[in-house]
Design a protein around this motif. Structure first.
Motif, short mmCIF file in Angstrom:
data_model
loop_
_atom_site.label_atom_id
_atom_site.label_comp_id
_atom_site.label_asym_id
_atom_site.label_seq_id
_atom_site.Cartn_x
_atom_site.Cartn_y
_atom_site.Cartn_z
N GLU A 48 46.28 14.82 -65.17
CA GLU A 48 45.58 15.98 -65.72
C GLU A 48 45.54 15.88 -67.25
O GLU A 48 46.58 15.92 -67.91
CB GLU A 48 46.30 17.27 -65.30
CG GLU A 48 46.36 17.46 -63.79
CD GLU A 48 47.16 18.67 -63.40
OE1 GLU A 48 47.13 19.67 -64.15
OE2 GLU A 48 47.85 18.62 -62.36
N LYS A 49 44.32 15.81 -67.80
CA LYS A 49 44.15 15.62 -69.24
C LYS A 49 44.78 16.75 -70.04
O LYS A 49 45.38 16.53 -71.11
CB LYS A 49 42.67 15.51 -69.60
CG LYS A 49 41.92 14.41 -68.86
CD LYS A 49 40.45 14.44 -69.21
CE LYS A 49 39.66 13.46 -68.38
NZ LYS A 49 38.21 13.48 -68.69
N GLU A 50 44.66 17.99 -69.52
CA GLU A 50 45.13 19.14 -70.27
C GLU A 50 46.66 19.20 -70.41
O GLU A 50 47.20 19.95 -71.22
CB GLU A 50 44.62 20.44 -69.64
CG GLU A 50 45.04 20.65 -68.18
CD GLU A 50 44.08 20.01 -67.20
OE1 GLU A 50 44.16 20.35 -66.00
OE2 GLU A 50 43.26 19.17 -67.64
N LYS A 65 51.05 11.09 -77.31
CA LYS A 65 50.31 10.97 -76.06
C LYS A 65 50.91 9.93 -75.11
O LYS A 65 50.93 10.12 -73.89
CB LYS A 65 48.84 10.63 -76.35
CG LYS A 65 48.07 11.74 -77.09
CD LYS A 65 47.91 12.97 -76.22
CE LYS A 65 47.20 14.11 -76.96
NZ LYS A 65 45.83 13.78 -77.32
N TYR A 66 51.40 8.81 -75.66
CA TYR A 66 51.89 7.76 -74.77
C TYR A 66 53.14 8.21 -74.02
O TYR A 66 53.33 7.90 -72.84
CB TYR A 66 52.14 6.45 -75.55
CG TYR A 66 53.45 6.38 -76.30
CD1 TYR A 66 54.57 5.77 -75.71
CD2 TYR A 66 53.59 6.91 -77.58
CE1 TYR A 66 55.77 5.69 -76.39
CE2 TYR A 66 54.78 6.83 -78.26
CZ TYR A 66 55.88 6.22 -77.66
OH TYR A 66 57.07 6.14 -78.34
N ARG A 67 54.00 9.01 -74.71
CA ARG A 67 55.21 9.52 -74.05
C ARG A 67 54.86 10.58 -73.01
O ARG A 67 55.45 10.64 -71.94
CB ARG A 67 56.19 10.08 -75.07
CG ARG A 67 56.93 9.02 -75.87
CD ARG A 67 58.11 9.63 -76.61
NE ARG A 67 58.86 8.60 -77.31
CZ ARG A 67 59.82 7.86 -76.73
NH1 ARG A 67 60.10 8.04 -75.45
NH2 ARG A 67 60.47 6.95 -77.43
N SER A 68 53.90 11.41 -73.35
CA SER A 68 53.47 12.45 -72.42
C SER A 68 52.85 11.83 -71.17
O SER A 68 53.12 12.26 -70.04
CB SER A 68 52.46 13.37 -73.11
OG SER A 68 51.99 14.35 -72.22
N LEU A 69 52.04 10.78 -71.37
CA LEU A 69 51.42 10.10 -70.25
C LEU A 69 52.48 9.42 -69.38
O LEU A 69 52.42 9.46 -68.14
CB LEU A 69 50.40 9.08 -70.74
CG LEU A 69 49.58 8.36 -69.67
CD1 LEU A 69 48.75 9.34 -68.85
CD2 LEU A 69 48.68 7.30 -70.31
N LEU A 87 41.39 8.14 -74.42
CA LEU A 87 42.50 7.71 -75.26
C LEU A 87 42.30 6.26 -75.68
O LEU A 87 41.52 5.52 -75.07
CB LEU A 87 43.83 7.83 -74.50
CG LEU A 87 44.29 9.23 -74.09
CD1 LEU A 87 45.53 9.13 -73.22
CD2 LEU A 87 44.58 10.09 -75.34
N ASN A 88 43.03 5.85 -76.71
CA ASN A 88 43.00 4.45 -77.12
C ASN A 88 43.68 3.59 -76.05
O ASN A 88 44.64 4.03 -75.40
CB ASN A 88 43.73 4.26 -78.45
CG ASN A 88 42.98 4.89 -79.59
OD1 ASN A 88 41.76 4.97 -79.59
ND2 ASN A 88 43.72 5.33 -80.61
N SER A 122 45.63 1.18 -76.53
CA SER A 122 47.03 0.95 -76.94
C SER A 122 47.95 2.06 -76.44
O SER A 122 49.12 1.82 -76.14
CB SER A 122 47.13 0.81 -78.45
OG SER A 122 46.69 2.00 -79.09
N THR A 123 47.41 3.29 -76.34
CA THR A 123 48.23 4.42 -75.84
C THR A 123 48.59 4.21 -74.37
O THR A 123 49.73 4.43 -73.96
CB THR A 123 47.46 5.74 -76.00
OG1 THR A 123 47.13 5.94 -77.37
CG2 THR A 123 48.27 6.91 -75.50
N ILE A 124 47.62 3.76 -73.59
CA ILE A 124 47.86 3.48 -72.17
C ILE A 124 48.86 2.34 -72.02
O ILE A 124 49.80 2.41 -71.22
CB ILE A 124 46.55 3.13 -71.44
CG1 ILE A 124 45.48 4.18 -71.69
CG2 ILE A 124 46.81 2.94 -69.95
CD1 ILE A 124 45.84 5.57 -71.21
N THR A 125 48.67 1.30 -72.84
CA THR A 125 49.57 0.14 -72.77
C THR A 125 51.00 0.54 -73.08
O THR A 125 51.94 0.12 -72.38
CB THR A 125 49.10 -0.94 -73.77
OG1 THR A 125 47.77 -1.34 -73.44
CG2 THR A 125 50.03 -2.14 -73.73
N ARG A 126 51.20 1.38 -74.12
CA ARG A 126 52.56 1.80 -74.48
C ARG A 126 53.17 2.66 -73.37
O ARG A 126 54.37 2.54 -73.09
CB ARG A 126 52.54 2.58 -75.79
CG ARG A 126 52.20 1.74 -77.01
CD ARG A 126 52.26 2.57 -78.28
NE ARG A 126 53.62 2.93 -78.63
CZ ARG A 126 53.94 3.75 -79.64
NH1 ARG A 126 52.97 4.29 -80.37
NH2 ARG A 126 55.20 4.01 -79.92
#
Length: 456
Positions: free
Chosen positions: A6-8, A14-18, A49-50, A52-56
């Motif tokens: 959920e995006k919201e 962001k990477y920690r939240s994801l 998102l970038n 790099s954020t997903i990768t982290r």
């Protein structure tokens, strides 16, 4: 996509939240083991998102043992990420026959109770303070006598006494390895070792094997492909598969170990079931191997005593680990272990356990004649019929009155298209109860029963 967070709910960073959202869905079972996650670029586009954020985020979950990657195929949920093998409190009246957790024939614990009485009544023993943090000379001598029956003859200075094999594994991992290190192991291995590695962010690398254990050529290939720091082996009555390495396999593996200078953890907890034990890996690669021998399965699970032997070069690291984790050895338990060993009670217990294990293997072989008797110690490893692949067979078994463990609990990394069960032979209270449990499992396996809708 297989996962749509959920995006919201995303917050900064962001990477920690994801990573937290991913962790929640894995631990809740929303993302089952071996689920393939969406490609990182696709997920980045979906969440705006970038990359790099997903990768982290993925890297963070991988370091915690929740994910694993296969080059060219993608990222997957680890098989044991949400599973637990924790012992549950006893119920007043069990609703099933226990054949999951491996209990070591607990009716022999009366020997330990008597030995403990002897120790407590012995004059002059001081077991209640901080003296002898690494064990008394008597306790070390008992350890040497115990280990000698398995062709291990280390000096007392290279023996550590720990609170059971699990404690020994934790000490070795914390003392000799670091987060990010890679340890090679069997495709299926001891689930609690997997959990320890996950907690310490140590990566386990599955290595192909056969009925004799890890294949030397496969281990050599993995060492050449990636930086492998260590090797974890259970050479006798492997948990969960039951396989035992012969002398030649051990020698061949020792050559690979020395070639790549691997640090070996040899977990020899079931070797006592062999009347003529094979040569330990520690004797074949002594400068690389930490050897663990526990009394939990052989003598008494509640005693919580195990012995580690290790090369001199690891001595300061192991001693530091023991001091910072345990402070000192469990004195009363170690003294009781010494009484059992020197009095001959330990030898008597082992002899009786071997005899009863043989009886229980014979009972099992009547129901499952295709399974090799030589691979049955306190448990056996049986293929699950394909008709059950798409259901939760553990829950089906509970519904029918037995508790067993599915192979998903023991799988390291890549998914095996086959499925298996580890069935404990030693946990039922009597041979008659074991026969009852095996009868239930056998009936579930028959085609006629398997096709009855009320069971599925």
């Amino acid at each position: 996509m297989s996962w749509k967070p959920e995006k919201e709910r995303l917050t900064s960073p962001k990477y920690r939240s994801l990573a937290q959202l991913l962790t929640e869905d894995i631990l809740s079972g929303t993302l089952p083991p071996h689920t393939k996650l969406p490609p990182q670029r696709e997920l980045a586009d979906y969440l705006d998102l970038n990359l790099s954020t997903i990768t982290r985020a993925f890297q963070l979950c991988t370091s915690q043992g929740l994910l694993y990657g296969i080059t060219g195929k993608g990222t997957f949920v680890s098989p044991n990420a949400a599973a637990t093998m924790a012992l549950a409190d006893e119920k007043e009246e069990a609703s099933y026959i226990e054949m999951g957790i491996i209990k070591p024939l607990d009716h022999f614990n009366s020997y330990t109770k008597e030995a403990m009485k002897t120790v407590l009544n012995r004059e002059g023993t001081n077991l209640l303070d901080y003296s002898y943090p690494m064990g008394t000379p008597y306790q070390k001598a008992a350890a040497q006598k115990w280990l000698s029956q398995f062709s291990m003859n280390p000096p007392s200075s290279l023996i550590a006494i720990t609170a059971g094999a699990q404690n020994a594994l934790a000490i070795v991992l914390i003392s000799l390895f670091r987060a990010g290190d890679k340890i090679a192991t069997d495709f299926y291995t001891y689930s609690n070792f997997m959990e320890l590695a996950n907690m310490l962010q140590i990566r386990l690398v599955p290595v192909a094997g056969d009925e004799k254990g890890i294949l030397p050529d496969a281990l050599d290939a993995q060492c050449r492909l990636q930086h492998i720091a260590g090797l974890y082996v259970i050479p006798a009555f492997h948990n969960p598969t039951g396989h035992s390495m012969d002398e030649q396999r051990r020698k061949d593996l020792a050559a690979i170990i020395q070639k790549h200078q691997l640090t070996v953890i040899e977990d020899d907890i079931y070797v006592f079931l062999q009347e003529t034990p094979a040569t330990p890996m520690a004797a074949l690669a002594p400068e690389q191997t930490c050897y663990i021998s526990s009394l939990s399965k052989a003598i008494c699970s509640g005693l919580r005593v195990a012995y580690i032997t290790y090369p001199e070069r690891f001595s300061s690291h192991i001693r530091r680990g023991i001091f910072n984790i345990n402070v000192k050895v469990p004195s009363l338990n170690s003294e009781t272990a010494g009484e059992l060993i020197f009095s001959g009670a330990a030898e008597s217990i082992i002899k009786q356990k071997r005899e009863e294990a043989k009886l229980r293997r014979e009972i099992c072989h009547r129901f499952f004649p295709a399974e090799p008797v030589e691979n049955m110690g306190f448990s056996f490893w049986v293929p699950l019929p394909e008709c059950f692949y798409k259901i939760d067979f553990e829950q089906l078994a509970i519904k029918n009155g037995i508790h067993i463990c599915h192979s998903k609990r023991f799988s390291v990394g890549q998914e095996d298209p086959r499925q298996f069960l580890r069935v404990s032979l030693s946990s039922p209270e009597t041979p008659a109860q074991l026969e009852q449990g095996l009868s239930i499992l056998h009936k579930l396996f028959t085609k006629e029963t398997a096709n009855q809708d009320f069971l599925i």
